[in-house]
Design a protein around this motif. Sequence first.
Motif, PDB file in Angstrom:
ATOM      1  N   ASN A  25      -3.656   5.297  -8.654  1.00 59.59           N
ATOM      2  CA  ASN A  25      -3.375   4.409  -7.524  1.00 59.59           C
ATOM      3  C   ASN A  25      -2.644   3.126  -7.936  1.00 59.59           C
ATOM      4  O   ASN A  25      -2.578   2.181  -7.167  1.00 59.59           O
ATOM      5  CB  ASN A  25      -4.675   4.068  -6.791  1.00 59.59           C
ATOM      6  N   TYR A  28      -0.012   0.980  -5.704  1.00 60.41           N
ATOM      7  CA  TYR A  28      -0.404  -0.016  -4.707  1.00 60.41           C
ATOM      8  C   TYR A  28      -0.527  -1.406  -5.320  1.00 60.41           C
ATOM      9  O   TYR A  28      -0.127  -2.397  -4.717  1.00 60.41           O
ATOM     10  CB  TYR A  28      -1.691   0.415  -4.000  1.00 60.41           C
ATOM     11  N   TYR A  57      -6.515   1.042  -1.004  1.00 61.20           N
ATOM     12  CA  TYR A  57      -6.240   2.019  -2.068  1.00 61.20           C
ATOM     13  C   TYR A  57      -6.165   1.350  -3.433  1.00 61.20           C
ATOM     14  O   TYR A  57      -6.526   1.946  -4.444  1.00 61.20           O
ATOM     15  CB  TYR A  57      -4.955   2.785  -1.793  1.00 61.20           C
ATOM     16  N   LYS A  58      -5.701   0.110  -3.475  1.00 59.98           N
ATOM     17  CA  LYS A  58      -5.657  -0.639  -4.733  1.00 59.98           C
ATOM     18  C   LYS A  58      -7.075  -0.870  -5.264  1.00 59.98           C
ATOM     19  O   LYS A  58      -7.335  -0.710  -6.452  1.00 59.98           O
ATOM     20  CB  LYS A  58      -4.961  -1.979  -4.510  1.00 59.98           C
ATOM     21  N   ALA A  61     -10.004   3.463  -5.776  1.00 59.32           N
ATOM     22  CA  ALA A  61      -9.276   4.649  -6.221  1.00 59.32           C
ATOM     23  C   ALA A  61      -9.893   5.935  -5.679  1.00 59.32           C
ATOM     24  O   ALA A  61      -9.176   6.889  -5.375  1.00 59.32           O
ATOM     25  CB  ALA A  61      -9.220   4.690  -7.745  1.00 59.32           C
ATOM     26  N   TRP A  64      -8.522   6.682  -2.330  1.00 61.07           N
ATOM     27  CA  TRP A  64      -7.141   7.129  -2.450  1.00 61.07           C
ATOM     28  C   TRP A  64      -7.080   8.571  -2.933  1.00 61.07           C
ATOM     29  O   TRP A  64      -6.349   9.388  -2.364  1.00 61.07           O
ATOM     30  CB  TRP A  64      -6.352   6.222  -3.394  1.00 61.07           C
ATOM     31  N   TYR A  65      -7.835   8.920  -3.975  1.00 55.19           N
ATOM     32  CA  TYR A  65      -7.833  10.293  -4.490  1.00 55.19           C
ATOM     33  C   TYR A  65      -8.256  11.279  -3.406  1.00 55.19           C
ATOM     34  O   TYR A  65      -7.661  12.339  -3.245  1.00 55.19           O
ATOM     35  CB  TYR A  65      -8.775  10.440  -5.696  1.00 55.19           C
TER      36      TYR A  65
END
Length: 101
Positions: A25, A28, A57-58, A61, A64-65
Amino acid sequence: MDNVRKLSFYDDQGVNVADKGVLDNSYYTANLQNMVLFNSDWVLTQDKAARDAMELYKKDADTWYDLFGKAMGKLSELPMDEGAGWEIRKNCRTTNDASWY
């Protein structure tokens, strides 16, 4: 270089610039610090909803994944038009029948 980073509030925490080919990620983090090549990436930071998602997302993680995996799953379910010349590339930089690589 360190002075420039300090003055620009550069923070390399979470940015993975050493491992090429690693899916993570860090995009981001880089985008939120204006460390991207394309104007279209920067434009995303100007939209509140997109920026909020990038901040999430930053920092997270795992979220995001999870969402990335779901998106790839949805893409894999799209129908392929056999006559359109689609292919699954062995190397993303060239078509499978490219003779120049």
